[in-house]
Structure formats: structure tokens, C-alpha cells
Design an enzyme around this catalytic site. Sequence first.
Site, PDB file in Angstrom:
ATOM      1  N   ARG A 134     -36.751 -22.218  14.735  1.00  6.68           N
ATOM      2  CA  ARG A 134     -36.364 -22.956  14.364  1.00  6.68           C
ATOM      3  C   ARG A 134     -37.085 -23.743  13.713  1.00  6.68           C
ATOM      4  NH1 ARG A 134     -31.951 -26.982  17.024  1.00  6.68           N
ATOM      5  NH2 ARG A 134     -31.805 -26.926  15.281  1.00  6.68           N
ATOM      6  N   CYS A 173     -25.765 -33.054  17.670  1.00  6.45           N
ATOM      7  CA  CYS A 173     -26.947 -32.176  16.467  1.00  6.45           C
ATOM      8  C   CYS A 173     -26.324 -32.275  15.255  1.00  6.45           C
ATOM      9  CB  CYS A 173     -26.636 -31.028  17.418  1.00  6.45           C
ATOM     10  SG  CYS A 173     -26.728 -31.802  19.610  1.00  6.45           S
ATOM     11  N   HIS A 203     -31.633 -31.349  25.871  1.00 13.26           N
ATOM     12  CA  HIS A 203     -32.447 -32.459  24.551  1.00 13.26           C
ATOM     13  C   HIS A 203     -32.226 -33.423  25.669  1.00 13.26           C
ATOM     14  CE1 HIS A 203     -33.028 -29.658  20.990  1.00 13.26           C
ATOM     15  NE2 HIS A 203     -33.709 -29.954  21.356  1.00 13.26           N
ATOM     16  N   GLU A 206     -30.051 -32.725  13.861  1.00 12.81           N
ATOM     17  CA  GLU A 206     -30.534 -33.361  13.580  1.00 12.81           C
ATOM     18  C   GLU A 206     -31.463 -33.325  14.350  1.00 12.81           C
ATOM     19  OE1 GLU A 206     -28.609 -36.608  16.899  1.00 12.81           O
ATOM     20  OE2 GLU A 206     -28.841 -34.369  17.706  1.00 12.81           O
ATOM     21  N   ASP A 207     -32.084 -31.934  14.921  1.00 14.31           N
ATOM     22  CA  ASP A 207     -33.850 -31.683  15.067  1.00 14.31           C
ATOM     23  C   ASP A 207     -34.400 -32.056  13.949  1.00 14.31           C
ATOM     24  OD1 ASP A 207     -32.213 -32.085  17.885  1.00 14.31           O
ATOM     25  OD2 ASP A 207     -31.499 -29.776  17.514  1.00 14.31           O
ATOM     26  N   ASP A 242     -29.523 -21.348  13.499  1.00 15.00           N
ATOM     27  CA  ASP A 242     -29.582 -23.108  14.256  1.00 15.00           C
ATOM     28  C   ASP A 242     -29.234 -24.096  13.323  1.00 15.00           C
ATOM     29  OD1 ASP A 242     -28.774 -22.586  17.751  1.00 15.00           O
ATOM     30  OD2 ASP A 242     -31.068 -20.947  17.352  1.00 15.00           O
ATOM     31  N   ARG A 291     -38.544 -28.487  23.907  1.00 18.67           N
ATOM     32  CA  ARG A 291     -39.088 -28.506  22.901  1.00 18.67           C
ATOM     33  C   ARG A 291     -39.555 -29.721  22.171  1.00 18.67           C
ATOM     34  NH1 ARG A 291     -34.722 -26.032  20.715  1.00 18.67           N
ATOM     35  NH2 ARG A 291     -33.618 -24.626  22.284  1.00 18.67           N
TER      36      ARG A 291
HETATM   37  C1  CIR Z   1     -30.854 -24.845  20.256  1.00 17.44           C
HETATM   38  O1  CIR Z   1     -30.612 -24.306  21.125  1.00 17.44           O
HETATM   39  O2  CIR Z   1     -31.898 -25.423  19.863  1.00 17.44           O
HETATM   40  C2  CIR Z   1     -29.349 -24.818  19.777  1.00 17.44           C
HETATM   41  N1  CIR Z   1     -28.940 -23.957  19.778  1.00 17.44           N
HETATM   42  C3  CIR Z   1     -29.118 -26.557  19.497  1.00 17.44           C
HETATM   43  C4  CIR Z   1     -29.158 -27.160  19.229  1.00 17.44           C
HETATM   44  C5  CIR Z   1     -28.416 -28.487  19.828  1.00 17.44           C
HETATM   45  N2  CIR Z   1     -29.185 -29.736  19.036  1.00 17.44           N
HETATM   46  C6  CIR Z   1     -29.214 -31.101  19.909  1.00 17.44           C
HETATM   47  O3  CIR Z   1     -28.206 -31.377  20.862  1.00 17.44           O
HETATM   48  N3  CIR Z   1     -29.920 -31.741  18.937  1.00 17.44           N
END
Ligand code: CIR
Length: 253
Positions: A85, A248, A161, A65-66, A60, A131
Site C-alpha cells: 500500500r 476507510c 486499525h 483514509e490510510d 487497496d 501497520r
Molecule cells: C487493508 O488491509 O489495508 C485493506 N484491505 C483495508 C484497509 C481498511 N482501512 C481502514 O481500516 N482504515
Amino acid sequence: MFKYAIVRKPSRSMIEGISEAELGLPNYDNAIKQHDDYIEALKECGLEVTELPAVEEYPDSCFVEDPALMTPHCAILTNPGAESRRGEVAHIADAVRKFYDNVEEIKSPGFVEAGDIMMVGDHYYIGLSERTNQEGADQMIAILEKYGMSGSVVEMSEVLHLKTGLGYLEDNNLVACGEFLTKPEFQKHNIMEIDQKDSYSANSVWINGTVLVPKGFESTVDLIKNKGYKVREVDVSEYQKLDGGLSCLSLRF
Ligand code: CIR
């Protein structure tokens, strides 16, 4: 105005990314093409784009962004709630430090994924999701306050999110969907309602006057254009298969 963006090339391992979308597995070659066009769109908005290499170990990791929040005064390395992650943070840290002298960190038992954070001027809304927890949000708010900014939490339950269902388009305009339409804290903004069937397009992104909108959502394009914004559509369907949206895929600052 934003000057820079950081993106990360998707890895071939992306097919193992976390997903509840039930849209099938992403096609890597198509994902690369879409990523190239996404970078092009960022450049069209005047951003200088740093593209980091793919990290196969983290499926991922293209969702940059995360693992970090970039503010005008400091950057904050997060601590993703998704265990698979968490290691992405170490991979983004060097790139973040190239742009910031002040780099803070969220520490366990606090968890934050910055897709849960929406910036509105000096204020940051922090979604309490699966999360991002209260402890993480408290740490984040303390850091923001240290640099003269502020934060507040938003209870949420319907989407992955906060920004999955919300996007701030500046000028007090907010695109929103589902549970966010009726949240008391957002009523002071002009809420532009996104129909539930188009919910994926609530994750639209304002960059320097242009709004990036995921391709295929004509009503959302019309809604945003009618407010006077320039719109650039970007096809990110391969990322939608992994629950990832437009925001993201980059850090913008
Ligand atoms: C996840 O589930 O963490 C990733 N497959 C997708 C992350 C998406 N990120 C976001 O909305 N900021």
C-alpha cells in the site's frame, strides 16, 4: 464541521486487496454501486466530494483514509505499514496538496496508516497496530505538536486499525467494541458499547451531525439514534470483504 471529502473509485484489481475477513471476494459491480451510494451519503451530510480515479496498480487504493491524515491545520502524508500500500501515498499527494499549503510526511522507519488515528478535537489517538509503529507515531505526534495539536498512542492487538473498533461521534460520545471498552484513556468519554457480534459497526462515522452506520446492524442504529443522532445507513458489504469499513473509504476535512 467538515466541508470536503476525498474518495477514490475502487479498481477492478480490488479482488487482490489484503484481507483476513474470509467473506469471499468482493463483487466489483456491486462495489461500484455501494461506492456511489457512499458518495451520495457524504453529499447528504453537506460535503463537497472529490472522486479520484481508480488506480489498478494498488488493489487497496479505494481505502483513502490510510495514506493521509487531514487536520484543520495541516495534512500529513503517511507511510503505510503494508508494503503493498505504500505507493498509494504518491497517488493521493496531489489531491491533498490542492486543499492544504502545509503538507507533512511520515518517513521510514516510521510507519503509519491513518485508519489507526482517531481525532477527538485537537487530540489524536494513534493505535499501535501491525501497520503503525512507535517511530511512526512519534513522528506523527511531533508534527501534530508543531501545529498546536496533540497525540498519544494506544496499545492494541485485536483488530486491523484503531478505528476498526472505535468511532468518535463528537459530544464526548464514543462507540467502541472489544479491547477498547476497557482502555483507561477512553474512560473519560461516554462509551457506547457495541456488541462483539456487531463489531463491524463500531466503525461508524460522525459527519456534521449525522452518523453513517454500516447497513445491517439494527442494534447499533438504535443505540446511536437513542443518543439523539440522525443515522444514515450505508451498505459497504463488498468492502467488509477486504477488512475495510465506512471510515476507510474517505478522507473528511
Ligand atoms: C487493508 O488491509 O489495508 C485493506 N484491505 C483495508 C484497509 C481498511 N482501512 C481502514 O481500516 N482504515
